[in-house]
Design a protein around this motif. Structure first.
Motif, PDB file in Angstrom:
ATOM      1  N   ILE A 204       0.841  -1.202   0.000  1.00 58.36           N
ATOM      2  CA  ILE A 204       0.000   0.000   0.000  1.00 58.36           C
ATOM      3  C   ILE A 204       0.871   1.245   0.000  1.00 58.36           C
ATOM      4  O   ILE A 204       0.640   2.186  -0.764  1.00 58.36           O
ATOM      5  CB  ILE A 204      -0.965  -0.017   1.211  1.00 58.36           C
ATOM      6  N   ASP A 205       1.905   1.240   0.826  1.00 53.85           N
ATOM      7  CA  ASP A 205       2.814   2.382   0.897  1.00 53.85           C
ATOM      8  C   ASP A 205       3.516   2.584  -0.447  1.00 53.85           C
ATOM      9  O   ASP A 205       3.564   3.704  -0.967  1.00 53.85           O
ATOM     10  CB  ASP A 205       3.828   2.156   2.022  1.00 53.85           C
ATOM     11  N   ALA A 206       4.046   1.506  -1.015  1.00 55.30           N
ATOM     12  CA  ALA A 206       4.753   1.610  -2.288  1.00 55.30           C
ATOM     13  C   ALA A 206       3.828   2.070  -3.406  1.00 55.30           C
ATOM     14  O   ALA A 206       4.203   2.919  -4.223  1.00 55.30           O
ATOM     15  CB  ALA A 206       5.399   0.276  -2.644  1.00 55.30           C
ATOM     16  N   ALA A 207       2.622   1.524  -3.463  1.00 58.07           N
ATOM     17  CA  ALA A 207       1.670   1.890  -4.521  1.00 58.07           C
ATOM     18  C   ALA A 207       1.345   3.376  -4.472  1.00 58.07           C
ATOM     19  O   ALA A 207       1.134   4.007  -5.509  1.00 58.07           O
ATOM     20  CB  ALA A 207       0.398   1.061  -4.402  1.00 58.07           C
ATOM     21  N   SER A 208       1.318   3.935  -3.280  1.00 59.01           N
ATOM     22  CA  SER A 208       1.004   5.350  -3.111  1.00 59.01           C
ATOM     23  C   SER A 208       2.159   6.259  -3.516  1.00 59.01           C
ATOM     24  O   SER A 208       1.942   7.409  -3.893  1.00 59.01           O
ATOM     25  CB  SER A 208       0.642   5.632  -1.650  1.00 59.01           C
ATOM     26  N   LYS A 209       3.389   5.742  -3.432  1.00 60.18           N
ATOM     27  CA  LYS A 209       4.582   6.574  -3.640  1.00 60.18           C
ATOM     28  C   LYS A 209       5.360   6.248  -4.896  1.00 60.18           C
ATOM     29  O   LYS A 209       6.355   6.904  -5.184  1.00 60.18           O
ATOM     30  CB  LYS A 209       5.513   6.416  -2.437  1.00 60.18           C
ATOM     31  N   LEU A 210       4.933   5.246  -5.628  1.00 63.23           N
ATOM     32  CA  LEU A 210       5.658   4.800  -6.823  1.00 63.23           C
ATOM     33  C   LEU A 210       5.854   5.920  -7.825  1.00 63.23           C
ATOM     34  O   LEU A 210       4.956   6.733  -8.051  1.00 63.23           O
ATOM     35  CB  LEU A 210       4.864   3.713  -7.537  1.00 63.23           C
TER      36      LEU A 210
ATOM     37  N   GLU B 296      -6.474   3.696  -9.743  1.00 63.67           N
ATOM     38  CA  GLU B 296      -6.700   5.149  -9.749  1.00 63.67           C
ATOM     39  C   GLU B 296      -5.546   5.892 -10.411  1.00 63.67           C
ATOM     40  O   GLU B 296      -5.743   6.963 -10.983  1.00 63.67           O
ATOM     41  CB  GLU B 296      -6.904   5.657  -8.326  1.00 63.67           C
ATOM     42  N   ARG B 297      -4.358   5.329 -10.356  1.00 58.38           N
ATOM     43  CA  ARG B 297      -3.175   5.934 -10.980  1.00 58.38           C
ATOM     44  C   ARG B 297      -3.042   5.543 -12.449  1.00 58.38           C
ATOM     45  O   ARG B 297      -2.118   5.965 -13.129  1.00 58.38           O
ATOM     46  CB  ARG B 297      -1.924   5.514 -10.220  1.00 58.38           C
TER      47      ARG B 297
END
Length: 125
Positions: free
Chosen positions: A44-50, A76-77
């Motif tokens: 979740i953290d990585a997906a948000s900051k990728l 969403e991205r």
């Protein structure tokens, strides 16, 4: 030149040997694994900051927890998704069944077949 040279992948897989094998297969196909996660909170953290990523391959069950919160962030991205599961497409909730699926145990050919429509613009470049 490998089929998907220059493509960037994010991988979520909780089994170490499966993760290493998948990274090797992706490398053989020309993909760079730019991030990987073995736990749901990491994913979740990585997906948000990728940074930029061309595709994500997500094990459906991460440590006994469904991966769909990660999938939602990536969707969403605008990141194309491939779900890895031992249960096939029918094992996915209806809202995710239109995404690519690779069934465990999968082969290089299975991964290539799933990635081709998603990374088709990069083929034979």
């Amino acid at each position: 030149m490998a089929k998907f040279t220059g493509s960037r992948a994010f991988v979520v897989e909780d089994e170490t040997l499966v993760l290493f094998s998948l990274e090797d297969v992706l490398s053989d196909l020309g993909c760079e694994v730019v991030a990987q996660a073995m736990r749901l909170d990491q994913a979740i953290d990585a997906a948000s900051k990728l940074g930029p990523v061309d595709v994500a391959i997500l094990d459906v069950n991460i440590g006994g927890k469904p991966v769909f919160a990660v999938a939602e962030i990536l969707k969403e991205r605008g990141v194309p998704l491939v779900f890895a599961t031992g249960y096939g497409r029918e094992g996915l909730p209806p809202e995710w069944q239109d995404h690519a699926v690779i069934v465990k145990p999968y082969s290089l050919e299975d991964i290539e077949r799933a990635l081709t429509p998603l990374l088709g613009g990069r083929i034979d470049q």
